[in-house]
Design a protein around this motif. Structure first.
Motif, PDB file in Angstrom:
ATOM      1  N   GLY A 210       0.821  -1.211   0.000  1.00  0.00           N
ATOM      2  CA  GLY A 210       0.000   0.000   0.000  1.00  0.00           C
ATOM      3  C   GLY A 210       0.854   1.258   0.000  1.00  0.00           C
ATOM      4  O   GLY A 210       1.894   1.336  -0.666  1.00  0.00           O
ATOM      5  N   LYS A 211       0.449   2.228   0.773  1.00  0.00           N
ATOM      6  CA  LYS A 211       1.203   3.471   0.912  1.00  0.00           C
ATOM      7  C   LYS A 211       2.335   3.244   1.907  1.00  0.00           C
ATOM      8  O   LYS A 211       2.110   3.109   3.097  1.00  0.00           O
ATOM      9  CB  LYS A 211       0.294   4.608   1.389  1.00  0.00           C
ATOM     10  CG  LYS A 211       1.003   5.960   1.467  1.00  0.00           C
ATOM     11  CD  LYS A 211       0.067   7.055   1.951  1.00  0.00           C
ATOM     12  CE  LYS A 211       0.805   8.392   2.041  1.00  0.00           C
ATOM     13  NZ  LYS A 211      -0.091   9.471   2.569  1.00  0.00           N
ATOM     14  N   VAL A 212       3.571   3.191   1.397  1.00  0.00           N
ATOM     15  CA  VAL A 212       4.742   2.877   2.213  1.00  0.00           C
ATOM     16  C   VAL A 212       5.441   4.161   2.651  1.00  0.00           C
ATOM     17  O   VAL A 212       5.624   5.090   1.858  1.00  0.00           O
ATOM     18  CB  VAL A 212       5.737   1.997   1.426  1.00  0.00           C
ATOM     19  CG1 VAL A 212       6.962   1.676   2.278  1.00  0.00           C
ATOM     20  CG2 VAL A 212       5.065   0.714   0.945  1.00  0.00           C
ATOM     21  N   GLY A 213       5.833   4.208   3.911  1.00  0.00           N
ATOM     22  CA  GLY A 213       6.566   5.352   4.438  1.00  0.00           C
ATOM     23  C   GLY A 213       7.892   4.925   5.026  1.00  0.00           C
ATOM     24  O   GLY A 213       8.046   3.782   5.485  1.00  0.00           O
ATOM     25  N   MET A 214       8.850   5.841   5.025  1.00  0.00           N
ATOM     26  CA  MET A 214      10.161   5.583   5.628  1.00  0.00           C
ATOM     27  C   MET A 214      10.281   6.409   6.902  1.00  0.00           C
ATOM     28  O   MET A 214      10.023   7.610   6.900  1.00  0.00           O
ATOM     29  CB  MET A 214      11.294   5.958   4.669  1.00  0.00           C
ATOM     30  CG  MET A 214      11.306   5.164   3.383  1.00  0.00           C
ATOM     31  SD  MET A 214      12.864   5.395   2.438  1.00  0.00           S
ATOM     32  CE  MET A 214      12.858   7.180   2.171  1.00  0.00           C
TER      33      MET A 214
END
Length: 229
Positions: free
Chosen positions: A194-198
């Protein structure tokens, strides 16, 4: 938003026998991760998934829950972490326990600041992410393929590190922790979807224990409280 911390810890370890419960800086390695998760204000439960009675005993003694011993077919050298995560998600459904997110905590990365998990969970929530990975910035130049060398940068016009734009700075996946919406995890069968964040962490939190050299290095850092405040 309810979050469960999930700590996978197999009994077998080829590189360092008994690694997950080997004493490091005064306590078994796994306890460093259990304590960080237990002290998080935004973690509702801490679970250890293991196939080892000894690991289960130590985990319980230090405040984690071990609701089952992991089945043999997802405990071998070739078993993926995702298989253990999905096994636990199935267990949650069968036992009518509802959580929104799974915080995957890797035992082999014991160096973390006190508020790291709470900061990451807040970042995850505020940015409306589906999954998140811990990273640290790297100013090193990488190459790949020994037979046909390929650079990750323009070596004919070697940039000065201080001149790199923010968008050009590479980030290394530390492996320390991940956060995934359980609904998305079950759908995609992958911790990153899905919407991946770091979520950026300092360099000292990027060290993983895969060898005795790593073990001694991390032990020195933990003993001197480097990166844990």
């Amino acid at each position: 938003m309810r979050t469960v911390a999930f700590i996978p810890a197999r009994g077998g370890s080829k590189g360092i026998p008994g690694k997950n419960i080997k004493d490091i800086a005064g306590k078994p390695l796994i306890v460093w991760s259990i304590e960080r998760a237990k002290n998080s204000k935004l973690v509702d439960k801490v679970i250890v998934s293991t196939d080892s009675e000894e690991i289960a005993k130590i985990a319980k003694e230090n405040g984690a829950e071990v609701p089952f011993l992991r089945p043999e077919d997802i405990s071998g050298d070739t078993a993926t972490t995702e298989s253990a995560m999905l096994h636990y998600c199935d267990w949650l459904e069968k036992n009518n326990e509802l959580y929104d997110n799974l915080l995957l905590v890797q035992v082999t990365s014991p160096i973390r600041a006190e508020t790291r998990f709470d900061d990451a969970i807040n970042y995850f929530k505020n940015n409306q992410l589906d999954s998140l990975l811990s990273v640290c910035p790297s100013h090193r130049f990488f190459w790949r393929d020994l037979e046909n060398p390929v650079a990750s940068y323009d070596f004919k016009n070697r940039p000065r590190r201080q001149d790199l734009k923010q968008s050009e700075i590479p980030y290394m996946e530390t492996g320390s922790f991940y956060i995934t919406k359980i609904e998305k995890l079950r759908k995609h069968k992958n911790r990153l979807c899905g919407k991946v964040g770091m979520f950026v962490t300092p360099e000292e939190e990027s060290y993983e224990i895969d060898s005795l050299v790593d073990f001694k290095f991390c032990e020195s850092m933990l003993t001197n409280s480097i990166g844990t405040k």
